[in-house]
Design an enzyme around this catalytic site. Structure first.
Site, PDB file in Angstrom:
ATOM      1  N   ASP A  94       0.797  -1.230   0.000  1.00  0.00           N
ATOM      2  CA  ASP A  94       0.000   0.000   0.000  1.00  0.00           C
ATOM      3  C   ASP A  94       0.829   1.279   0.000  1.00  0.00           C
ATOM      4  O   ASP A  94       1.993   1.306   0.405  1.00  0.00           O
ATOM      5  CB  ASP A  94      -0.898   0.033   1.245  1.00  0.00           C
ATOM      6  N   HIS A 145      -6.295   2.857  -4.378  1.00  0.00           N
ATOM      7  CA  HIS A 145      -6.189   3.194  -2.952  1.00  0.00           C
ATOM      8  C   HIS A 145      -6.571   4.654  -2.720  1.00  0.00           C
ATOM      9  O   HIS A 145      -6.063   5.297  -1.796  1.00  0.00           O
ATOM     10  CB  HIS A 145      -4.768   2.926  -2.466  1.00  0.00           C
ATOM     11  N   HIS A 149      -5.667   9.765  -0.590  1.00  0.00           N
ATOM     12  CA  HIS A 149      -5.416   9.045   0.659  1.00  0.00           C
ATOM     13  C   HIS A 149      -5.656   9.939   1.874  1.00  0.00           C
ATOM     14  O   HIS A 149      -4.859   9.991   2.810  1.00  0.00           O
ATOM     15  CB  HIS A 149      -3.983   8.498   0.690  1.00  0.00           C
ATOM     16  N   HIS A 240       3.762  -2.031   3.290  1.00  0.00           N
ATOM     17  CA  HIS A 240       3.728  -0.721   2.651  1.00  0.00           C
ATOM     18  C   HIS A 240       5.047  -0.390   1.956  1.00  0.00           C
ATOM     19  O   HIS A 240       6.111  -0.590   2.540  1.00  0.00           O
ATOM     20  CB  HIS A 240       3.448   0.374   3.686  1.00  0.00           C
TER      21      HIS A 240
END
Length: 286
Positions: A94, A145, A149, A240
């Site tokens: 991510d 995503h 964000h 991540h």
């Protein structure tokens, strides 16, 4: 490893076919509570404390469900791979792409011939399009995503959510050459409006089976233990490449986590796959 330019013929529509939204039993129950409270006020105005209390309790329950990333109370949520996945597991990465970390993550994945799913932020993809191209060129999947964000995402209404997700969908489709098919909410937090929006865009919500908390951990060993403890077929793991925590030397923890993780999976005869490969397998079933 230098990424090859992607041919323009790969570009597909920014949204897959819409899915039919079917409210979950939990959502239906909350709606019933609201309807019952309204009916009780009409029939017995003096019952307003009970009606108000039931509505508040319902909202608190909905909020709690949205604060639990692995919950399926608000709608379908990929927390594990489908039952027919066999010995496959999925690595999801991510918050990237990141100019320092992503290329090194790709090299580590290449060393183990592993495939991963990268949940990319639209704004970062626009900043580093060559990294998104490299992710796809090296056999991995790019998923949505959100565009920015924002940690207030779960407080948004349906129109704001749709704009944010659609913006990322357009960005990532244009750069990667293929439309994302999964969405992961920032920090995994959401509200009841998200599932109808995802259905309209043809996207599937994905969370994880286990995570290493590698954005806040202090050492790679702790992260690795969290990911490997109980690792089994069907797991979806989360690490991540963006916002990665660093050790005392300033090295991103994920770089010291991936090698033992990938090695352990090979020793346990687990095979890495992408979420979209599993979705395609499901679609191909009779």
């Amino acid at each position: 490893m230098k990424s090859a330019a992607l041919p323009s013929t790969r570009v597909t529509p920014a949204s897959a076919a819409a899915r039919r939204w079917k409210p979950s039993p939990f959502i239906c129950g909350a709606a019933a509570v609201h309807a019952g409270a309204a009916a009780s006020l009409v029939a017995h105005p003096g019952a307003w404390p009970w009606a108000a209390g039931s509505v508040v309790a319902s909202h608190l329950a909905l909020t709690a469900a949205g604060l639990w990333p692995r919950s399926a109370l608000l709608g379908p949520n990929w927390t594990r791979l489908p039952e027919d996945a066999g010995q496959r597991i999925a690595l999801t990465i991510d918050d990237g792409p990141d100019p320092e970390v992503t290329p090194r993550v790709l090299d580590l994945l290449d060393n183990f011939d592993a495939r991963a799913t990268f949940f990319c932020i639209g704004d970062r993809a626009q900043r580093y399009p060559h990294l998104v191209e490299a992710i796809v060129a090296r056999g991995h999947a790019v998923e949505n995503h959100s565009q920015r964000h924002r940690h207030t995402f779960s407080l948004s209404g349906p129109l704001v959510m749709k704009r944010e997700i659609e913006a990322a969908q357009r960005t990532l489709t244009e750069i990667a050459g293929t439309a994302p098919r999964f969405f992961r909410a920032p920090a995994g937090l959401r509200n009841p409006f998200l599932e109808p929006v995802l259905c309209g865009l043809g996207l599937h919500l994905a969370s994880w089976t286990r995570r290493g908390f590698d954005t806040c951990a202090k050492d790679a060993g702790t992260v690795t233990h969290r990911l490997l403890d109980g690792l089994a077929a069907g797991d979806i793991l989360l690490v991540h490449d963006g916002h990665a925590a660093r050790d005392a030397r300033g090295k991103p923890l994920v770089l010291d986590v991936l090698a033992p993780l990938l090695r352990a999976a090979a020793e346990r005869q687990l095979q890495w796959t992408t979420l979209r490969a599993c979705l395609d397998s499901q679609a191909g079933q009779p």
